[in-house]
Design a protein around this motif. Structure first.
Motif, PDB file in Angstrom:
ATOM      1  N   ASN B  67     110.966 149.634 -72.318  1.00 31.63           N
ATOM      2  CA  ASN B  67     109.568 150.052 -72.502  1.00 31.63           C
ATOM      3  C   ASN B  67     108.603 149.300 -71.596  1.00 31.63           C
ATOM      4  OD1 ASN B  67     110.032 152.020 -74.532  1.00 31.63           O
ATOM      5  ND2 ASN B  67     110.457 150.325 -75.947  1.00 31.63           N
ATOM      6  N   LEU B  68     109.047 149.043 -70.373  1.00 30.14           N
ATOM      7  CA  LEU B  68     108.158 148.387 -69.413  1.00 30.14           C
ATOM      8  C   LEU B  68     107.360 149.467 -68.688  1.00 30.14           C
ATOM      9  CD1 LEU B  68     110.631 145.720 -68.010  1.00 30.14           C
ATOM     10  CD2 LEU B  68     108.490 145.228 -69.214  1.00 30.14           C
ATOM     11  N   ASP B  69     106.111 149.216 -68.550  1.00 30.01           N
ATOM     12  CA  ASP B  69     105.230 150.204 -67.932  1.00 30.01           C
ATOM     13  C   ASP B  69     105.337 150.089 -66.398  1.00 30.01           C
ATOM     14  OD1 ASP B  69     103.256 152.011 -67.360  1.00 30.01           O
ATOM     15  OD2 ASP B  69     101.656 150.498 -67.482  1.00 30.01           O
ATOM     16  N   GLY B  70     105.695 151.156 -65.770  1.00 33.72           N
ATOM     17  CA  GLY B  70     105.789 151.097 -64.311  1.00 33.72           C
ATOM     18  C   GLY B  70     106.392 152.359 -63.733  1.00 33.72           C
ATOM     19  N   ASP B  71     106.605 152.342 -62.421  1.00 32.63           N
ATOM     20  CA  ASP B  71     107.145 153.512 -61.728  1.00 32.63           C
ATOM     21  C   ASP B  71     108.341 153.110 -60.876  1.00 32.63           C
ATOM     22  OD1 ASP B  71     105.041 155.317 -62.531  1.00 32.63           O
ATOM     23  OD2 ASP B  71     103.754 154.173 -61.143  1.00 32.63           O
ATOM     24  N   TYR B  72     109.233 154.113 -60.700  1.00 27.52           N
ATOM     25  CA  TYR B  72     110.330 153.933 -59.740  1.00 27.52           C
ATOM     26  C   TYR B  72     109.964 154.707 -58.485  1.00 27.52           C
ATOM     27  CZ  TYR B  72     114.832 154.541 -57.446  1.00 27.52           C
ATOM     28  OH  TYR B  72     115.841 154.570 -56.513  1.00 27.52           O
ATOM     29  N   ARG B  73     109.679 153.963 -57.433  1.00 23.95           N
ATOM     30  CA  ARG B  73     109.310 154.604 -56.162  1.00 23.95           C
ATOM     31  C   ARG B  73     110.196 154.004 -55.061  1.00 23.95           C
ATOM     32  NH1 ARG B  73     102.757 154.504 -56.279  1.00 23.95           N
ATOM     33  NH2 ARG B  73     103.008 155.712 -54.372  1.00 23.95           N
ATOM     34  N   PRO B  74     111.352 154.674 -54.826  1.00 25.77           N
ATOM     35  CA  PRO B  74     112.324 154.076 -53.894  1.00 25.77           C
ATOM     36  C   PRO B  74     111.808 153.972 -52.461  1.00 25.77           C
ATOM     37  CG  PRO B  74     113.007 156.295 -54.552  1.00 25.77           C
ATOM     38  CD  PRO B  74     111.849 155.938 -55.417  1.00 25.77           C
ATOM     39  N   ARG B  75     110.830 154.832 -52.114  1.00 30.03           N
ATOM     40  CA  ARG B  75     110.344 154.809 -50.723  1.00 30.03           C
ATOM     41  C   ARG B  75     108.933 154.223 -50.633  1.00 30.03           C
ATOM     42  NH1 ARG B  75     112.281 161.006 -49.371  1.00 30.03           N
ATOM     43  NH2 ARG B  75     114.283 160.808 -50.429  1.00 30.03           N
ATOM     44  N   ALA B  76     108.568 153.425 -51.612  1.00 29.58           N
ATOM     45  CA  ALA B  76     107.193 152.886 -51.663  1.00 29.58           C
ATOM     46  C   ALA B  76     106.840 152.099 -50.401  1.00 29.58           C
ATOM     47  CB  ALA B  76     107.050 152.000 -52.884  1.00 29.58           C
ATOM     48  N   LEU B  77     105.585 152.202 -50.025  1.00 30.68           N
ATOM     49  CA  LEU B  77     105.102 151.461 -48.843  1.00 30.68           C
ATOM     50  C   LEU B  77     104.183 150.328 -49.299  1.00 30.68           C
ATOM     51  CD1 LEU B  77     104.224 154.547 -46.623  1.00 30.68           C
ATOM     52  CD2 LEU B  77     106.261 153.107 -46.450  1.00 30.68           C
ATOM     53  N   ALA B  78     103.844 149.460 -48.367  1.00 26.75           N
ATOM     54  CA  ALA B  78     102.987 148.313 -48.705  1.00 26.75           C
ATOM     55  C   ALA B  78     101.647 148.779 -49.274  1.00 26.75           C
ATOM     56  CB  ALA B  78     102.777 147.461 -47.454  1.00 26.75           C
ATOM     57  N   THR B  79     101.173 149.897 -48.824  1.00 24.62           N
ATOM     58  CA  THR B  79      99.882 150.416 -49.284  1.00 24.62           C
ATOM     59  C   THR B  79      99.919 150.893 -50.740  1.00 24.62           C
ATOM     60  OG1 THR B  79     100.562 152.486 -48.254  1.00 24.62           O
ATOM     61  CG2 THR B  79      99.008 151.133 -47.015  1.00 24.62           C
ATOM     62  N   ASP B  80     101.138 151.100 -51.273  1.00 22.73           N
ATOM     63  CA  ASP B  80     101.266 151.567 -52.660  1.00 22.73           C
ATOM     64  C   ASP B  80     101.198 150.417 -53.659  1.00 22.73           C
ATOM     65  OD1 ASP B  80     101.708 154.153 -51.723  1.00 22.73           O
ATOM     66  OD2 ASP B  80     103.854 153.770 -51.477  1.00 22.73           O
ATOM     67  N   LEU B  81     101.234 149.204 -53.164  1.00 22.29           N
ATOM     68  CA  LEU B  81     101.412 148.047 -54.044  1.00 22.29           C
ATOM     69  C   LEU B  81     100.178 147.698 -54.863  1.00 22.29           C
ATOM     70  CD1 LEU B  81     103.925 146.314 -54.503  1.00 22.29           C
ATOM     71  CD2 LEU B  81     103.008 144.680 -52.858  1.00 22.29           C
ATOM     72  N   TYR B  82      98.996 148.187 -54.434  1.00 20.41           N
ATOM     73  CA  TYR B  82      97.749 147.775 -55.079  1.00 20.41           C
ATOM     74  C   TYR B  82      97.687 148.152 -56.555  1.00 20.41           C
ATOM     75  CZ  TYR B  82      96.213 152.625 -54.827  1.00 20.41           C
ATOM     76  OH  TYR B  82      96.133 153.974 -54.994  1.00 20.41           O
ATOM     77  N   GLU B  83      98.481 149.167 -56.963  1.00 21.76           N
ATOM     78  CA  GLU B  83      98.430 149.629 -58.348  1.00 21.76           C
ATOM     79  C   GLU B  83      99.234 148.740 -59.293  1.00 21.76           C
ATOM     80  OE1 GLU B  83      99.306 153.878 -58.970  1.00 21.76           O
ATOM     81  OE2 GLU B  83      99.379 154.003 -56.777  1.00 21.76           O
ATOM     82  N   TYR B  84     100.097 147.876 -58.763  1.00 23.31           N
ATOM     83  CA  TYR B  84     101.090 147.196 -59.600  1.00 23.31           C
ATOM     84  C   TYR B  84     100.902 145.683 -59.611  1.00 23.31           C
ATOM     85  CZ  TYR B  84     103.096 151.795 -58.932  1.00 23.31           C
ATOM     86  OH  TYR B  84     103.265 153.147 -58.873  1.00 23.31           O
ATOM     87  N   LYS B  85     101.381 145.090 -60.742  1.00 15.34           N
ATOM     88  CA  LYS B  85     101.227 143.642 -60.877  1.00 15.34           C
ATOM     89  C   LYS B  85     102.538 142.877 -60.671  1.00 15.34           C
ATOM     90  CE  LYS B  85      97.112 143.786 -63.680  1.00 15.34           C
ATOM     91  NZ  LYS B  85      96.586 143.843 -65.013  1.00 15.34           N
ATOM     92  N   THR B  86     103.644 143.614 -60.651  1.00 17.79           N
ATOM     93  CA  THR B  86     104.948 142.986 -60.358  1.00 17.79           C
ATOM     94  C   THR B  86     105.769 143.977 -59.513  1.00 17.79           C
ATOM     95  OG1 THR B  86     104.903 141.914 -62.524  1.00 17.79           O
ATOM     96  CG2 THR B  86     107.014 141.909 -61.375  1.00 17.79           C
ATOM     97  N   MET B  87     106.542 143.398 -58.574  1.00 12.89           N
ATOM     98  CA  MET B  87     107.396 144.281 -57.760  1.00 12.89           C
ATOM     99  C   MET B  87     108.868 143.919 -57.997  1.00 12.89           C
ATOM    100  SD  MET B  87     107.386 145.102 -53.681  1.00 12.89           S
ATOM    101  CE  MET B  87     108.104 143.623 -53.030  1.00 12.89           C
ATOM    102  N   ILE B  88     109.645 144.935 -58.363  1.00 13.25           N
ATOM    103  CA  ILE B  88     111.087 144.744 -58.560  1.00 13.25           C
ATOM    104  C   ILE B  88     111.784 145.411 -57.374  1.00 13.25           C
ATOM    105  CG2 ILE B  88     113.029 145.021 -60.184  1.00 13.25           C
ATOM    106  CD1 ILE B  88     110.523 143.828 -61.536  1.00 13.25           C
ATOM    107  N   VAL B  89     112.596 144.656 -56.657  1.00 10.10           N
ATOM    108  CA  VAL B  89     113.323 145.235 -55.513  1.00 10.10           C
ATOM    109  C   VAL B  89     114.815 145.248 -55.852  1.00 10.10           C
ATOM    110  CG1 VAL B  89     113.807 145.072 -53.048  1.00 10.10           C
ATOM    111  CG2 VAL B  89     111.587 144.353 -53.928  1.00 10.10           C
ATOM    112  N   VAL B  90     115.366 146.453 -55.956  1.00  9.23           N
ATOM    113  CA  VAL B  90     116.812 146.578 -56.239  1.00  9.23           C
ATOM    114  C   VAL B  90     117.528 146.714 -54.893  1.00  9.23           C
ATOM    115  CG1 VAL B  90     118.571 147.842 -57.532  1.00  9.23           C
ATOM    116  CG2 VAL B  90     116.225 147.769 -58.374  1.00  9.23           C
TER     117      VAL B  90
END
Lengths: 450, 196
Positions: B67-90
């Motif tokens: 139940n963690l709030d977030g999105d899976y965006r496999p092709r995310a770019l640096a410009t997409d990061l502003y919406e998020y407070k933590t980045m998980i890299v698999v």
């Protein structure tokens, strides 16, 4: 062999570049794995795994078959160690090239194992016309077996199933079913396909053995038939020989009694008959002697020999146009009349037999040739295949399921007379048999005065 | 016997390769943190992939289960990061996955590097996840680990990875806490504790 090299290289190139040629297919597999996760659908994952197995089979079928073609072209013997070594080098080289080009991580150990199994099974696959078709069937089952082995999650730590799709499918299965689906199913499918491959190889091996045995029996039966025929002819010859031998005694009796009758005869008119009886008895004695003794020869005119041959052959077939031509003033020949005439008759009969179905022309000629006389028999029948012209003089060789002693007999008779025989044949155009005989030169009588 | 010499050599080669690989994968159990002593992450989270492997998708479902709030965006770019407070890299390199993005491996690596730079600039915590275990032991995946660990605040992964020793050494060099677990399912606990 050039065809094998070209075909092999083409297959290798197709195999190595297969992922680039099937981008839609690979996208479908990749997207389907993701969709299986999204839908939590392990059934869809299984379908994807099947599709991946087929994709994998096509890649490595091309690589293995291409390697086999090239290895065979270079070694020319599928049973040699060179062939096996080349096959290993080409397959492993292609797998490595495939990994490098496509950034893949296909397991080398599984291909070493697969090659070991293939080379082992190869010894039991008959080297027949349909070798590659049979081998392809076995390859199909082995590749599917190995592909399912790639998807056994427990084997990942052994370096088996480390290519991208196998890893993705196993990971999705781990998340969806905690590996219970593929752990069981993959092992069952591997065992099933592997067993089928072994059974197919065994069946092919047994079938090939049966075919070989049948051929062997067939050959032995033919051999037996031929020997029986020869034995029969030998027995007939012996019978005739003893009959002819038995004729000598009554002939001597006839000669003796005729001479007694001649002594008591006073009728002058009958004396001429006695001369004819003596002449006939002498002729019969000569014939008996020629039959019993091969070396008995006498001086004869060529026309006399030809006349004798003609009198022993009957041609009642109107479709055969026969012509006999004897050159005039030919020198006399020194022959065993019975045997030499029999040899010539034999060849004329062969020509007549060959014309029986098609009809045609038969020409018998006698003419002077260098220091001797040549007899030629020419026809335009089916003749003899030029490829087997060398073999026809061998005893037992026959194209008509006969005893195969006719032509060898002719050759032995001609040899005994110091001559030679030659045959040239262009089927349905011209078949010419020529016998060359040296001219008889009478040896000077030994001068006993010395 | 001679005709089977190559068959025997192949079997020996196959067994040796399997044993070497097995020893590399299973010989040691690495000592690592059981979990973080205090949470470092905040929601919403961006889950992205380094190498486009299917592991990213699997991990997104794990996050969903927690139940963690977030999105899976496999092709995310640096410009997409502003919406998020933590980045998980698999991390995990999939050649077929990268081909789907119409990028090359080099471009994928550059995308990941720019994400790290942006996250560091924004002071966004970075959690690097390794789900492949022994499955992806290739040089491309390891190259992505080497790129990721210097930027990571926390590394979670599976025990069976052959590169673990090097990974732990590198993590130690950059003072990054590492948690290694046995199964994918076991990842949930340390990952959850990174947020709560």
């Amino acid at each position: 062999m050039v065809g094998y090299v070209v075909g092999g290289v083409v297959l290798l190139v197709i195999g190595i570049l297969f992922p680039s040629l099937t981008k839609d297919w690979t996208s479908w597999i990749y997207n389907n794995i993701e969709e299986s996760l999204t839908m939590s659908d392990s059934g869809s994952l299984l379908v994807t795994a099947l599709s991946y197995a087929s994709w994998y089979f096509l890649i490595f079928y091309c690589i293995y078959l291409g390697s086999m073609f090239v290895a065979y072209a270079l070694s020319k013997n599928r049973s040699s160690l060179l062939y096996q070594g080349l096959l290993v080098v080409f397959v492993m080289g292609s797998v490595h090239l495939f990994n490098v080009i496509h950034h893949e991580h296909y397991s080398y150990s599984i291909h070493l194992g697969l090659l070991a199994i293939l080379l082992f099974l190869h010894n039991f696959i008959p080297e027949q016309r349909y070798f590659y078709s049979m081998f392809s069937v076995i390859l199909l089952f082995l590749f599917f077996a190995v592909q399912w082995l790639n998807m056994v999650p427990e084997l990942t730590v052994f370096g088996i199933g480390t290519d991208d799709f196998a890893v993705s499918i196993k990971l999705a299965d781990e998340y969806l079913t905690d590996n219970t689906l593929f752990s069981t199913l993959s092992v069952i499918l591997f065992a099933g396909f592997f067993l089928i491959a072994v059974i197919v190889t065994t069946i092919l091996h047994l079938f090939s053995k049966q075919v070989t045995m049948t051929r062997k029996y067939q050959k032995q039966t033919e051999e037996l038939q031929r020997t029986r025929g020869e034995l029969f002819e030998t027995n007939v010859y012996k019978e005739i020989h003893s009959l002819v031998h038995d004729m000598k005694t009554p002939l001597v009796t006839v000669e003796g009694l005729v001479s007694l009758i001649e002594l008591k005869n006073e009728d002058k008119k009958v004396e001429g008959y006695f001369d004819r009886i003596y002449g006939s008895v002498d002729k019969m004695k000569d014939m008996v002697s020629e039959i019993l003794h091969e070396d008995t020869k006498r001086e004869m005119e060529v026309s006399e020999v030809i006349h004798y041959v003609r009198s022993h052959i009957s041609i009642d077939d109107d479709s055969i146009d026969v012509s006999v031509d004897v050159e005039e003033e030919l020198p006399p020949i020194h022959v065993n009349k019975i045997r030499f005439s029999r040899a010539l008759s034999n060849m004329v009969e062969n020509a007549i037999r060959s014309l029986k179905e098609t009809g045609g022309t038969l020409s018998v000629q006698a003419y002077s040739y260098e220091d001797g006389v040549a007899f030629s028999i020419q026809d335009d029948g089916p003749g003899v295949d030029p490829k087997i012209l060398e073999e026809i003089w061998e005893e037992g060789f026959s194209t008509k399921r006969s005893s195969g002693i006719g032509l060898p007999f002719v050759k032995s008779v001609v040899d005994q007379h110091g001559g030679s025989i030659d045959m040239k044949s262009t089927p349905y155009v011209k078949t010419l048999v020529t016998v060359y005989l040296p001219v008889y030169v009478e040896e000077e009588a030994y001068d006993f005065s010395h | 016997m001679k005709k089977y010499s190559i068959v025997i050599a192949l079997i020996v080669g196959c067994v040796v390769l399997i044993l070497v690989r097995y020893q590399d994968s299973s010989e040691e159990t690495w000592n690592s943190w059981p979990n973080l002593p205090a949470p470092i992450g905040k929601e919403p989270i961006l889950i992205t992939s380094a190498g486009q492997a299917i592991e990213g998708k699997v991990f997104s479902y794990i996050a969903e289960e927690l139940n963690l709030d977030g999105d899976y965006r496999p092709r995310a770019l640096a410009t997409d990061l502003y919406e998020y407070k933590t980045m998980i890299v698999v991390v995990g390199y999939s050649p077929h996955g990268v081909r789907q993005t119409y990028r090359s491996y080099k471009e994928e690596k550059e995308r990941v590097e720019s994400l790290y730079e942006e996250a560091e600039a924004r002071d966004t915590p970075i959690i690097v996840v390794q789900l492949s275990g022994a499955s992806r032991e290739d040089a491309y995946t390891w190259e992505l680990y080497k790129t990721s660990i210097p930027h990571a605040d926390y590394v979670i992964g599976l025990q069976e990875l052959e590169y673990n020793e090097a990974l732990l050494e590198q993590a130690q060099q950059y003072s990054v806490p590492v948690t290694l677990v046995e199964d994918i399912e076991d990842i949930k606990t340390p990952f959850n504790l990174a947020f709560r």
